[in-house]
Design a protein around this motif. Structure first.
Motif, PDB file in Angstrom:
ATOM      1  N   GLU A 323      71.117  -8.341  37.367  1.00 16.68           N
ATOM      2  CA  GLU A 323      70.704  -7.291  38.308  1.00 16.68           C
ATOM      3  C   GLU A 323      69.732  -7.872  39.322  1.00 16.68           C
ATOM      4  O   GLU A 323      68.855  -8.676  38.978  1.00 16.68           O
ATOM      5  CB  GLU A 323      70.047  -6.130  37.555  1.00 16.68           C
ATOM      6  CG  GLU A 323      70.995  -5.436  36.588  1.00 16.68           C
ATOM      7  CD  GLU A 323      70.312  -4.391  35.730  1.00 16.68           C
ATOM      8  OE1 GLU A 323      71.006  -3.459  35.293  1.00 16.68           O
ATOM      9  OE2 GLU A 323      69.091  -4.509  35.487  1.00 16.68           O
ATOM     10  N   HIS A 324      69.893  -7.439  40.581  1.00 16.36           N
ATOM     11  CA  HIS A 324      69.060  -7.943  41.680  1.00 16.36           C
ATOM     12  C   HIS A 324      67.946  -6.949  41.975  1.00 16.36           C
ATOM     13  O   HIS A 324      68.154  -5.733  41.984  1.00 16.36           O
ATOM     14  CB  HIS A 324      69.920  -8.149  42.933  1.00 16.36           C
ATOM     15  CG  HIS A 324      69.167  -8.747  44.083  1.00 16.36           C
ATOM     16  ND1 HIS A 324      68.762 -10.062  44.096  1.00 16.36           N
ATOM     17  CD2 HIS A 324      68.727  -8.204  45.255  1.00 16.36           C
ATOM     18  CE1 HIS A 324      68.128 -10.316  45.220  1.00 16.36           C
ATOM     19  NE2 HIS A 324      68.090  -9.196  45.946  1.00 16.36           N
ATOM     20  N   VAL A 325      66.748  -7.475  42.219  1.00 18.32           N
ATOM     21  CA  VAL A 325      65.592  -6.643  42.558  1.00 18.32           C
ATOM     22  C   VAL A 325      64.957  -7.197  43.830  1.00 18.32           C
ATOM     23  O   VAL A 325      64.686  -8.396  43.926  1.00 18.32           O
ATOM     24  CB  VAL A 325      64.554  -6.618  41.417  1.00 18.32           C
ATOM     25  CG1 VAL A 325      63.313  -5.827  41.842  1.00 18.32           C
ATOM     26  CG2 VAL A 325      65.152  -6.024  40.158  1.00 18.32           C
ATOM     27  N   LYS A 326      64.717  -6.282  44.795  1.00 21.51           N
ATOM     28  CA  LYS A 326      64.065  -6.661  46.057  1.00 21.51           C
ATOM     29  C   LYS A 326      62.882  -5.731  46.264  1.00 21.51           C
ATOM     30  O   LYS A 326      63.038  -4.520  46.399  1.00 21.51           O
ATOM     31  CB  LYS A 326      65.047  -6.543  47.223  1.00 21.51           C
ATOM     32  CG  LYS A 326      64.453  -6.917  48.579  1.00 21.51           C
ATOM     33  CD  LYS A 326      65.491  -6.781  49.680  1.00 21.51           C
ATOM     34  CE  LYS A 326      64.888  -7.117  51.046  1.00 21.51           C
ATOM     35  NZ  LYS A 326      65.895  -6.935  52.138  1.00 21.51           N
ATOM     36  N   ASN A 390      70.003  -1.709  39.774  1.00 20.96           N
ATOM     37  CA  ASN A 390      69.775  -0.863  38.615  1.00 20.96           C
ATOM     38  C   ASN A 390      69.304   0.524  39.076  1.00 20.96           C
ATOM     39  O   ASN A 390      68.143   0.725  39.441  1.00 20.96           O
ATOM     40  CB  ASN A 390      68.714  -1.511  37.701  1.00 20.96           C
ATOM     41  CG  ASN A 390      68.555  -0.800  36.384  1.00 20.96           C
ATOM     42  OD1 ASN A 390      68.564   0.418  36.310  1.00 20.96           O
ATOM     43  ND2 ASN A 390      68.390  -1.576  35.315  1.00 20.96           N
ATOM     44  N   LYS A 391      70.202   1.493  39.052  1.00 23.28           N
ATOM     45  CA  LYS A 391      69.875   2.842  39.534  1.00 23.28           C
ATOM     46  C   LYS A 391      68.831   3.510  38.645  1.00 23.28           C
ATOM     47  O   LYS A 391      68.020   4.294  39.117  1.00 23.28           O
ATOM     48  CB  LYS A 391      71.146   3.686  39.590  1.00 23.28           C
ATOM     49  CG  LYS A 391      72.160   3.178  40.612  1.00 23.28           C
ATOM     50  CD  LYS A 391      73.401   4.070  40.636  1.00 23.28           C
ATOM     51  CE  LYS A 391      74.404   3.546  41.669  1.00 23.28           C
ATOM     52  NZ  LYS A 391      75.633   4.387  41.708  1.00 23.28           N
ATOM     53  N   ARG A 392      68.882   3.185  37.367  1.00 24.41           N
ATOM     54  CA  ARG A 392      67.910   3.786  36.444  1.00 24.41           C
ATOM     55  C   ARG A 392      66.497   3.327  36.771  1.00 24.41           C
ATOM     56  O   ARG A 392      65.543   4.114  36.728  1.00 24.41           O
ATOM     57  CB  ARG A 392      68.268   3.420  35.000  1.00 24.41           C
ATOM     58  CG  ARG A 392      67.341   4.034  33.952  1.00 24.41           C
ATOM     59  CD  ARG A 392      67.878   3.767  32.540  1.00 24.41           C
ATOM     60  NE  ARG A 392      66.979   4.329  31.533  1.00 24.41           N
ATOM     61  CZ  ARG A 392      65.980   3.663  30.975  1.00 24.41           C
ATOM     62  NH1 ARG A 392      65.756   2.399  31.332  1.00 24.41           N
ATOM     63  NH2 ARG A 392      65.210   4.236  30.072  1.00 24.41           N
ATOM     64  N   LEU A 393      66.345   2.040  37.091  1.00 26.87           N
ATOM     65  CA  LEU A 393      65.022   1.509  37.442  1.00 26.87           C
ATOM     66  C   LEU A 393      64.483   2.214  38.675  1.00 26.87           C
ATOM     67  O   LEU A 393      63.311   2.635  38.709  1.00 26.87           O
ATOM     68  CB  LEU A 393      65.117   0.001  37.679  1.00 26.87           C
ATOM     69  CG  LEU A 393      63.857  -0.660  38.245  1.00 26.87           C
ATOM     70  CD1 LEU A 393      62.708  -0.550  37.268  1.00 26.87           C
ATOM     71  CD2 LEU A 393      64.125  -2.120  38.596  1.00 26.87           C
ATOM     72  N   ALA A 394      65.319   2.371  39.716  1.00 26.75           N
ATOM     73  CA  ALA A 394      64.881   3.035  40.939  1.00 26.75           C
ATOM     74  C   ALA A 394      64.488   4.485  40.670  1.00 26.75           C
ATOM     75  O   ALA A 394      63.476   4.980  41.187  1.00 26.75           O
ATOM     76  CB  ALA A 394      65.993   2.970  41.990  1.00 26.75           C
ATOM     77  N   ALA A 395      65.266   5.177  39.814  1.00 27.24           N
ATOM     78  CA  ALA A 395      64.974   6.579  39.504  1.00 27.24           C
ATOM     79  C   ALA A 395      63.681   6.714  38.713  1.00 27.24           C
ATOM     80  O   ALA A 395      62.868   7.618  38.976  1.00 27.24           O
ATOM     81  CB  ALA A 395      66.144   7.193  38.732  1.00 27.24           C
TER      82      ALA A 395
END
Length: 411
Positions: A323-326, A390-395
């Motif tokens: 998973e990519h994180v910016k 990761n949609k869960r992380l953003a939410a």
């Protein structure tokens, strides 16, 4: 009605209770699930006997809480070592222990039959030769006695005392003082120190994770399996569901968190061909299996995969492998260079680049981006945007942000 006894036969039950009182000290008597009230009372009384100086009580609307309060930077040793020294024994066990060590004092080596006859002659006490043999072999394994093969006979004699070793190596005493306070299996160093009446008057550790010693029995078995490159059968009790599962795997590494001190076993599933981790305090039993022929290959693959693991997770709930994180941050270049240094120091290989005056982007690719959330939260107030697969992380991050906003700005 059975009589209460302070000494124990099995360490596993007491280990769970001591951990609960030490780490989860907010529980009342009724909240200890899975054990009877009588068992709770017995374990609580043992705890108060072993660690009376550190037991505290608190009263809440739910009832009385018993908990342990220990300030590590004031102590010269780990008080939880006392739990290991409460093993039960029979009358014959303790009698034979002292007769055996006293009789062998000064002896160059004697057989089991000679020791049995010698104890009878010297102390007028008769033991079964088989019992003497078991005790001698146990003490050879523990290092208290040396077993010497002479023809068909096996002779036993005392090993050199720890006191003699300390006098031969002047720096060994200080090494023991530090080891028993800071290292895994520190109970060994503590036992040696007690044997020679040595106290720690040199070292103190400000942040010390005392509860680790409760896992040392499990740790020793795992290190043995790792040393022999064997598979293991684990019994793991979930800390959430309380369900126990059995796992057949290949143990590879022991990971330790620098922030919480929590330890994990990293292992490999040959059938599923993937890595996973289990909390050490969740592992209840370890049984050694067969030698794993591809052990080195699994270990080499782990070293490659570690670079993309933020914490101890090697998989995520999505369909992608990584998973990519910016993370875009506002950082004042003239006065907050320490933030950039922190990003590079704690970013675990991620890249940091400047995209505008006082605006920087941190990017990384990991197996499970959810593990990054506590670290990302520490930049709250500087975060311009968070973009991730990761949609869960953003939410979760958005939910936490709005919850904090409501807390401080209720209107």
């Amino acid at each position: 009605m059975s009589e209460f006894k302070e000494l124990i036969k099995s360490f596993s039950k007491s280990r769970e209770y001591v951990r609960d009182f030490f780490i989860y000290g907010f529980k009342t008597r009724d909240e200890f699930q899975g054990w009877s009230p009588r068992t709770y009372d017995n374990e609580r009384r043992r705890l108060e006997s072993w660690l009376s100086a550190y037991v505290r009580q608190d009263y809440t609307p739910k009832g009385k809480n018993i908990y342990l309060s220990i300030d590590s930077n004031l102590l010269d040793t780990n008080p939880l070592y006392r739990v290991w020294k409460a093993k039960s024994f029979t009358d014959n066990d303790i009698m034979l222990h002292f007769y055996l060590l006293d009789y062998l004092l000064g002896s160059e080596g004697e057989s089991v039959e000679e020791i049995t006859d010698g104890i009878l002659a010297a102390y007028d006490v008769l033991f079964e030769p088989q019992m003497v043999r078991r005790k001698c072999n146990e003490y050879v394994k523990n290092g208290m006695l040396a077993g010497i093969r002479q023809g068909k006979k096996r002779l036993y004699r005392l090993n050199p005392s720890f006191r003699d070793m300390l006098s031969s190596y002047p720096g060994l005493g200080n090494a023991l003082k530090l080891y028993q306070l800071s290292s895994p299996l520190g109970i060994l160093g503590n036992t040696i120190m007690e044997n020679v009446s040595l106290t720690n008057d040199v070292f103190r550790i400000k942040h010390h994770f005392f509860a680790h010693t409760l896992e040392d029995e499990i740790l020793l078995s795992l290190l043995d399996a790792i040393h022999q490159k064997r598979t293991v059968f684990l019994q793991i009790k979930s800390t959430h569901s309380k369900q126990t599962v059995k796992v057949n795997c290949v143990p590879l590494k022991i990971f330790s968190g620098t922030r919480t001190g929590r330890r994990f076993l990293c292992f490999y599933f040959p059938e599923k061909k993937r890595f996973s981790c289990a909390r050490m305090d969740a592992i209840k039993e370890v049984d050694l299996g067969e030698i794993y022929p591809d052990y080195q290959t699994a270990l080499d693959n782990l070293e490659k995969n570690k670079t993309k693991a933020w914490g101890v997770s090697f998989q995520n709930s999505g369909h992608t492998h990584t998973e990519h994180v910016k993370l875009t941050l506002y950082v004042r270049e003239d006065s907050e260079s320490f933030i950039l240094q922190r990003l590079k120091r704690e970013g675990k290989g991620g890249t940091v680049r400047r995209i505008a005056p006082d605006t920087f982007v941190y990017e990384t690719t990991v197996f499970d981006a959810n593990e990054m959330l506590p670290w990302i939260r520490t930049f709250t107030g500087r975060i311009v945007s968070l973009e991730t697969d990761n949609k869960r992380l953003a939410a979760l991050f958005q939910k936490d942000f709005y919850a904090m906003h409501r807390l401080y700005f209720k209107e």
